[in-house]
Design a protein around this motif. Structure first.
Motif, short mmCIF file in Angstrom:
data_model
loop_
_atom_site.label_atom_id
_atom_site.label_comp_id
_atom_site.label_asym_id
_atom_site.label_seq_id
_atom_site.Cartn_x
_atom_site.Cartn_y
_atom_site.Cartn_z
N ASN A 46 0.83 -1.39 0.09
CA ASN A 46 0.07 -0.08 0.02
C ASN A 46 0.59 1.28 0.04
O ASN A 46 0.49 2.36 -0.50
N SER A 47 2.04 1.26 0.67
CA SER A 47 2.86 2.45 1.04
C SER A 47 3.40 2.73 -0.47
O SER A 47 3.64 3.92 -1.01
N ASN A 48 3.97 1.56 -1.26
CA ASN A 48 4.41 1.72 -2.48
C ASN A 48 3.50 2.22 -3.59
O ASN A 48 4.07 3.03 -4.27
N SER A 87 -5.39 16.54 -1.32
CA SER A 87 -4.30 16.97 -0.38
C SER A 87 -4.16 16.51 1.06
O SER A 87 -3.29 16.05 1.31
N ALA A 88 -5.55 16.23 1.42
CA ALA A 88 -5.56 15.37 2.89
C ALA A 88 -5.02 13.98 2.60
O ALA A 88 -4.34 13.81 3.43
N LEU A 95 2.43 11.02 6.36
CA LEU A 95 2.69 10.89 7.87
C LEU A 95 3.18 9.27 8.04
O LEU A 95 3.68 9.18 9.11
N LYS A 96 2.63 8.61 7.20
CA LYS A 96 2.90 7.15 7.35
C LYS A 96 4.14 6.34 6.77
O LYS A 96 4.81 5.85 7.20
N ASP A 97 4.54 7.44 5.70
CA ASP A 97 5.60 7.14 4.83
C ASP A 97 6.49 8.20 4.54
O ASP A 97 6.28 8.95 3.71
N LEU A 172 7.14 15.35 -2.19
CA LEU A 172 6.18 14.99 -3.21
C LEU A 172 4.76 15.40 -2.64
O LEU A 172 3.86 15.78 -3.74
N VAL A 173 4.54 16.12 -1.47
CA VAL A 173 3.67 16.56 -1.00
C VAL A 173 3.43 18.15 -1.65
O VAL A 173 2.49 18.44 -1.89
#
Length: 197
Positions: A46-48, A87-88, A95-97, A172-173
């Motif tokens: 999921n992170s990838n 955006s959210a 925050l997780k990755d 990337l954000v």
């Protein structure tokens, strides 16, 4: 299974919705990966996918080459109207990755957990398999170029040293926020008023 003359695009879309978009653990949609459960490989997958989604399904499509293309209106409208939700979500993923704020080109190949561990092999055996596969490909390329394997490896050595210089990390954000600003500017406010109607 698609059956020409019988199957419809609706069947395909419903399958995608149910089997891919309708699950929080798409890792287990891969053949032979078992039943869904909370596991590290599933979280890594999921992170990838999240990382690849931001880079390739969002930022990539903000390039000016798509502005006047067939998808320009769709891209601009989608990112303008769903900007706050997108955006959210990106910030939640970040925050997780931590890689979301420290992306480098080496992460380009990530698309799922099969990139974290050699697929379909796991552990040392998989690494050996891929090392042998790359050596075999290098040998075939050397033969095709009329070289010995040693000559081909020596010719590639300076390129490896140059590639070792690490590129700057990207956030990337921030890049996604800039991309959404950019695509919103592709269309005028008057366009968006009529697009809603």
């Amino acid at each position: 299974m698609w059956q020409p003359g019988t199957s419809t695009i609706l069947q395909v879309l419903i399958s995608i919705q149910a089997m891919i978009l309708g699950t929080t653990q798409p890792y287990f949609n891969e053949p032979g990966y078992g039943t869904p459960k909370d596991s590290k490989p599933s979280k890594d997958y999921n992170s990838n996918v999240s990382l690849a989604t931001v880079k390739h399904a969002m930022i990539h499509w903000s390039q000016d080459q798509f502005k006047d293309g067939i998808w320009g209106d769709v891209i601009s409208t989608h990112f303008t109207f769903t900007r706050h939700t997108i955006s959210a979500q990106i910030k939640a993923w970040a925050l997780k990755d931590k890689r979301m704020r420290a992306w480098t080109p080496s992460l380009n190949s990530l698309a799922g957990s099969h990139m974290l561990r050699p697929y379909p092999f796991h552990g040392a055996h998989g690494q050996d398999y891929y090392a042998q596969l790359h050596a075999g490909l290098a040998y075939q390329q050397a033969i095709a170029a009329g070289q010995t394997l040693a000559q081909a490896q020596a010719a590639r050595a300076p390129q490896s040293a140059v590639a070792a210089a690490s590129p700057a990390e990207k956030d990337l954000v921030t890049e996604a926020e800039e991309a959404m600003d950019k695509v919103a500017a592709w269309r005028t406010p008057a366009y968006f008023r009529t697009a809603v109607l």
